[in-house]
Design a protein around this motif. Structure first.
Motif, PDB file in Angstrom:
ATOM      1  N   SER A   1       0.833  -1.202   0.000  1.00 42.21           N
ATOM      2  CA  SER A   1       0.000   0.000   0.000  1.00 42.21           C
ATOM      3  C   SER A   1       0.867   1.250   0.000  1.00 42.21           C
ATOM      4  O   SER A   1       1.803   1.368   0.810  1.00 42.21           O
ATOM      5  N   LYS A   2       0.555   2.184  -0.865  1.00 39.19           N
ATOM      6  CA  LYS A   2       1.313   3.445  -0.904  1.00 39.19           C
ATOM      7  C   LYS A   2       0.680   4.445   0.065  1.00 39.19           C
ATOM      8  O   LYS A   2      -0.525   4.685   0.027  1.00 39.19           O
ATOM      9  N   VAL A   3       1.525   5.020   0.916  1.00 41.25           N
ATOM     10  CA  VAL A   3       1.066   5.847   2.028  1.00 41.25           C
ATOM     11  C   VAL A   3       1.770   7.192   1.993  1.00 41.25           C
ATOM     12  O   VAL A   3       2.971   7.276   1.705  1.00 41.25           O
ATOM     13  N   ILE A   4       1.024   8.259   2.301  1.00 44.78           N
ATOM     14  CA  ILE A   4       1.627   9.584   2.453  1.00 44.78           C
ATOM     15  C   ILE A   4       1.272  10.152   3.820  1.00 44.78           C
ATOM     16  O   ILE A   4       0.364   9.661   4.490  1.00 44.78           O
ATOM     17  N   ILE A   5       2.006  11.182   4.205  1.00 45.55           N
ATOM     18  CA  ILE A   5       1.716  11.922   5.426  1.00 45.55           C
ATOM     19  C   ILE A   5       1.422  13.360   5.042  1.00 45.55           C
ATOM     20  O   ILE A   5       2.191  13.981   4.311  1.00 45.55           O
ATOM     21  N   GLN A   6       0.292  13.882   5.530  1.00 46.84           N
ATOM     22  CA  GLN A   6      -0.042  15.286   5.327  1.00 46.84           C
ATOM     23  C   GLN A   6       0.188  16.028   6.641  1.00 46.84           C
ATOM     24  O   GLN A   6      -0.570  15.865   7.594  1.00 46.84           O
ATOM     25  N   GLY A   7       1.245  16.825   6.670  1.00 46.96           N
ATOM     26  CA  GLY A   7       1.538  17.623   7.851  1.00 46.96           C
ATOM     27  C   GLY A   7       2.621  17.017   8.726  1.00 46.96           C
ATOM     28  O   GLY A   7       2.617  15.812   8.988  1.00 46.96           O
ATOM     29  N   PHE A   8       3.554  17.835   9.130  1.00 49.94           N
ATOM     30  CA  PHE A   8       4.621  17.419  10.037  1.00 49.94           C
ATOM     31  C   PHE A   8       4.560  18.370  11.230  1.00 49.94           C
ATOM     32  O   PHE A   8       5.004  19.510  11.161  1.00 49.94           O
ATOM     33  N   GLY A   9       3.960  17.919  12.337  1.00 44.74           N
ATOM     34  CA  GLY A   9       3.771  18.829  13.458  1.00 44.74           C
ATOM     35  C   GLY A   9       3.706  18.078  14.771  1.00 44.74           C
ATOM     36  O   GLY A   9       4.293  17.000  14.932  1.00 44.74           O
ATOM     37  N   GLU A  10       2.931  18.644  15.704  1.00 47.37           N
ATOM     38  CA  GLU A  10       2.909  18.109  17.058  1.00 47.37           C
ATOM     39  C   GLU A  10       2.282  16.726  17.152  1.00 47.37           C
ATOM     40  O   GLU A  10       2.502  16.001  18.133  1.00 47.37           O
ATOM     41  N   PHE A  11       1.500  16.330  16.161  1.00 45.89           N
ATOM     42  CA  PHE A  11       0.770  15.063  16.276  1.00 45.89           C
ATOM     43  C   PHE A  11       1.569  13.860  15.779  1.00 45.89           C
ATOM     44  O   PHE A  11       1.128  12.725  15.926  1.00 45.89           O
ATOM     45  N   ILE A  12       2.725  14.102  15.190  1.00 46.73           N
ATOM     46  CA  ILE A  12       3.566  12.996  14.733  1.00 46.73           C
ATOM     47  C   ILE A  12       5.023  13.439  14.830  1.00 46.73           C
ATOM     48  O   ILE A  12       5.335  14.619  14.630  1.00 46.73           O
ATOM     49  N   SER A  13       5.891  12.512  15.173  1.00 46.03           N
ATOM     50  CA  SER A  13       7.304  12.845  15.359  1.00 46.03           C
ATOM     51  C   SER A  13       8.166  12.081  14.368  1.00 46.03           C
ATOM     52  O   SER A  13       7.711  11.139  13.708  1.00 46.03           O
ATOM     53  N   ALA A  14       9.419  12.468  14.298  1.00 47.52           N
ATOM     54  CA  ALA A  14      10.363  11.773  13.423  1.00 47.52           C
ATOM     55  C   ALA A  14      10.487  10.306  13.826  1.00 47.52           C
ATOM     56  O   ALA A  14      10.639   9.429  12.964  1.00 47.52           O
TER      57      ALA A  14
ATOM     58  N   ASP B   1       4.164  20.172  -2.158  1.00 42.67           N
ATOM     59  CA  ASP B   1       3.226  21.198  -1.700  1.00 42.67           C
ATOM     60  C   ASP B   1       1.784  20.714  -1.745  1.00 42.67           C
ATOM     61  O   ASP B   1       0.953  21.164  -0.945  1.00 42.67           O
ATOM     62  N   LEU B   2       1.478  19.824  -2.698  1.00 44.65           N
ATOM     63  CA  LEU B   2       0.097  19.394  -2.918  1.00 44.65           C
ATOM     64  C   LEU B   2       0.014  17.877  -3.051  1.00 44.65           C
ATOM     65  O   LEU B   2       0.947  17.232  -3.549  1.00 44.65           O
ATOM     66  N   VAL B   3      -1.105  17.317  -2.639  1.00 41.68           N
ATOM     67  CA  VAL B   3      -1.319  15.882  -2.773  1.00 41.68           C
ATOM     68  C   VAL B   3      -1.314  15.477  -4.245  1.00 41.68           C
ATOM     69  O   VAL B   3      -0.750  14.434  -4.612  1.00 41.68           O
ATOM     70  N   GLU B   4      -1.905  16.292  -5.102  1.00 39.93           N
ATOM     71  CA  GLU B   4      -1.971  15.929  -6.520  1.00 39.93           C
ATOM     72  C   GLU B   4      -0.579  15.825  -7.146  1.00 39.93           C
ATOM     73  O   GLU B   4      -0.379  15.075  -8.102  1.00 39.93           O
ATOM     74  N   GLU B   5       0.403  16.556  -6.599  1.00 41.27           N
ATOM     75  CA  GLU B   5       1.772  16.437  -7.092  1.00 41.27           C
ATOM     76  C   GLU B   5       2.366  15.080  -6.726  1.00 41.27           C
ATOM     77  O   GLU B   5       3.106  14.480  -7.512  1.00 41.27           O
ATOM     78  N   VAL B   6       2.027  14.584  -5.533  1.00 38.65           N
ATOM     79  CA  VAL B   6       2.492  13.249  -5.135  1.00 38.65           C
ATOM     80  C   VAL B   6       1.895  12.193  -6.064  1.00 38.65           C
ATOM     81  O   VAL B   6       2.595  11.295  -6.543  1.00 38.65           O
ATOM     82  N   VAL B   7       0.595  12.305  -6.315  1.00 41.55           N
ATOM     83  CA  VAL B   7      -0.074  11.349  -7.199  1.00 41.55           C
ATOM     84  C   VAL B   7       0.536  11.398  -8.597  1.00 41.55           C
ATOM     85  O   VAL B   7       0.732  10.354  -9.240  1.00 41.55           O
ATOM     86  N   GLY B   8       0.860  12.601  -9.055  1.00 34.61           N
ATOM     87  CA  GLY B   8       1.462  12.749 -10.374  1.00 34.61           C
ATOM     88  C   GLY B   8       2.799  12.037 -10.488  1.00 34.61           C
ATOM     89  O   GLY B   8       3.151  11.528 -11.566  1.00 34.61           O
ATOM     90  N   GLN B   9       3.554  11.988  -9.407  1.00 34.78           N
ATOM     91  CA  GLN B   9       4.870  11.348  -9.442  1.00 34.78           C
ATOM     92  C   GLN B   9       4.824   9.864  -9.088  1.00 34.78           C
ATOM     93  O   GLN B   9       5.534   9.062  -9.691  1.00 34.78           O
ATOM     94  N   PHE B  10       3.976   9.483  -8.113  1.00 36.20           N
ATOM     95  CA  PHE B  10       4.007   8.107  -7.618  1.00 36.20           C
ATOM     96  C   PHE B  10       2.795   7.273  -8.031  1.00 36.20           C
ATOM     97  O   PHE B  10       2.730   6.083  -7.709  1.00 36.20           O
ATOM     98  N   GLY B  11       1.828   7.884  -8.687  1.00 34.04           N
ATOM     99  CA  GLY B  11       0.613   7.160  -9.029  1.00 34.04           C
ATOM    100  C   GLY B  11      -0.368   7.173  -7.877  1.00 34.04           C
ATOM    101  O   GLY B  11      -0.205   7.902  -6.899  1.00 34.04           O
TER     102      GLY B  11
END
Length: 293
Positions: free
Chosen positions: A7-20, A53-63
């Motif tokens: 499954s291909k997974v992305i993360i939207q946002g890097f902040g207080e709710f998730i850490s490295a 910057d945008l989810v659609e850019e990720v889809v454009g590159q990774f499907g």
């Protein structure tokens, strides 16, 4: 659902709710994290992920993307989720807590229309032990097996998994549906999913004070679920009239019975449905071993 290592997974946002460390744990577990989305940070690397910057850019590159994990500010969750749905992502996990209820109402209407599964808000996500980790659940408490866990809590989910693992009872899947006032997928949906899942032989449901979702689940189990179910309800000693902050409970609605939303009400509902209720997490394995054929 697509909950496999492919499954291909992305993360939207890097902040207080998730850490490295959470991101590193997911990658170490084999989760196919392909990118992150953070407006204004496109072209950078964050936590060893390429950022767009945008989810659609990720889809454009990774499907096509199977799942997004949303970790943005709660007031930005609706926009992030709608952007994901517009890019045909059909599994959304919202880690962020405190999403405005009206935003959730709008999101769930859109998700239903587009056949999108929403987990959360205020959820540590999903784990299929040995296969994929989506969110912040600590994978070290889990081992592959046949017991499905569905929970409203966060840390109690891990505690129950640890007790099962200690007792030699592995897990098929564990999901926290979240504990905001309004959440996406419900106990009922996940009970149906687990009941139909070939790798699951028994189900543990973890509830807590606030709202009426456990009572609805108890009725649904009696009517529609064939597999053994064991329940655990936290907060037995919670003072009457008090609620847990993270549940965002709506228990004070006019016209509700005096015990609406209490642990006692939920326990009574499961007992009426002939669902065994463990007094504490350490007793869940014993009840499971009696229930599993």
């Amino acid at each position: 659902m697509n909950l496999t290592p492919d499954s291909k997974v992305i993360i939207q946002g890097f902040g207080e709710f998730i850490s490295a460390s959470h991101i590193a744990q997911m990658k170490a577990y084999g989760t196919n994290l392909v990118a992150g989305v953070q407006p204004g940070s496109g072209g950078q690397q964050l936590d060893h992920l390429p950022v767009f910057d945008l989810v659609e850019e990720v889809v454009g590159q990774f499907g096509s993307i199977d799942t997004t994990i949303i970790c943005v500010h709660p007031y930005q969750v609706l926009d992030a989720a709608l952007e994901a749905i517009a890019s045909h992502i059909r599994q959304i996990i919202i880690i962020s807590a405190g999403v405005p209820p009206l935003d959730m109402v709008e999101l769930l209407r859109k998700a239903e229309a587009d056949e999108t599964l929403v987990v959360g808000p205020n959820s540590p996500g999903i784990i299929v032990p040995g296969k994929i980790l989506l969110g912040t659940q600590p994978s070290e408490f889990y081992t592959p097996g046949v017991v499905g866990i569905v929970s409203r809590s966060s840390t109690l989910t891990y505690e129950v998994a640890r007790e099962l693992t200690k007792a030699g009872l592995g897990q098929s899947i564990s999901v926290s549906i979240g504990s905001d006032a309004i959440v996406g997928s419900s106990f009922l949906q996940w009970l149906q999913i687990l009941d139909e899942d070939d790798s699951t032989e028994a189900i543990v449901l973890v509830g807590q004070p606030g709202g009426g979702s456990e009572e609805a689940a108890a009725r649904y189990i009696a009517e529609a679920i064939d597999k053994p179910v064991i329940a655990y309800i936290a907060g037995r000693q919670a003072p009457p009239g008090k609620t847990w902050r993270q549940t965002g409970t709506l228990a004070t609605v006019v016209g509700r019975p005096p015990n609406f939303g209490t642990a006692q009400s939920k326990i009574a509902a499961f007992e009426a449905a002939e669902v065994p209720v463990a007094e504490r997490p350490s007793l869940i394995p014993e009840l499971l071993k009696k229930a599993i054929p």
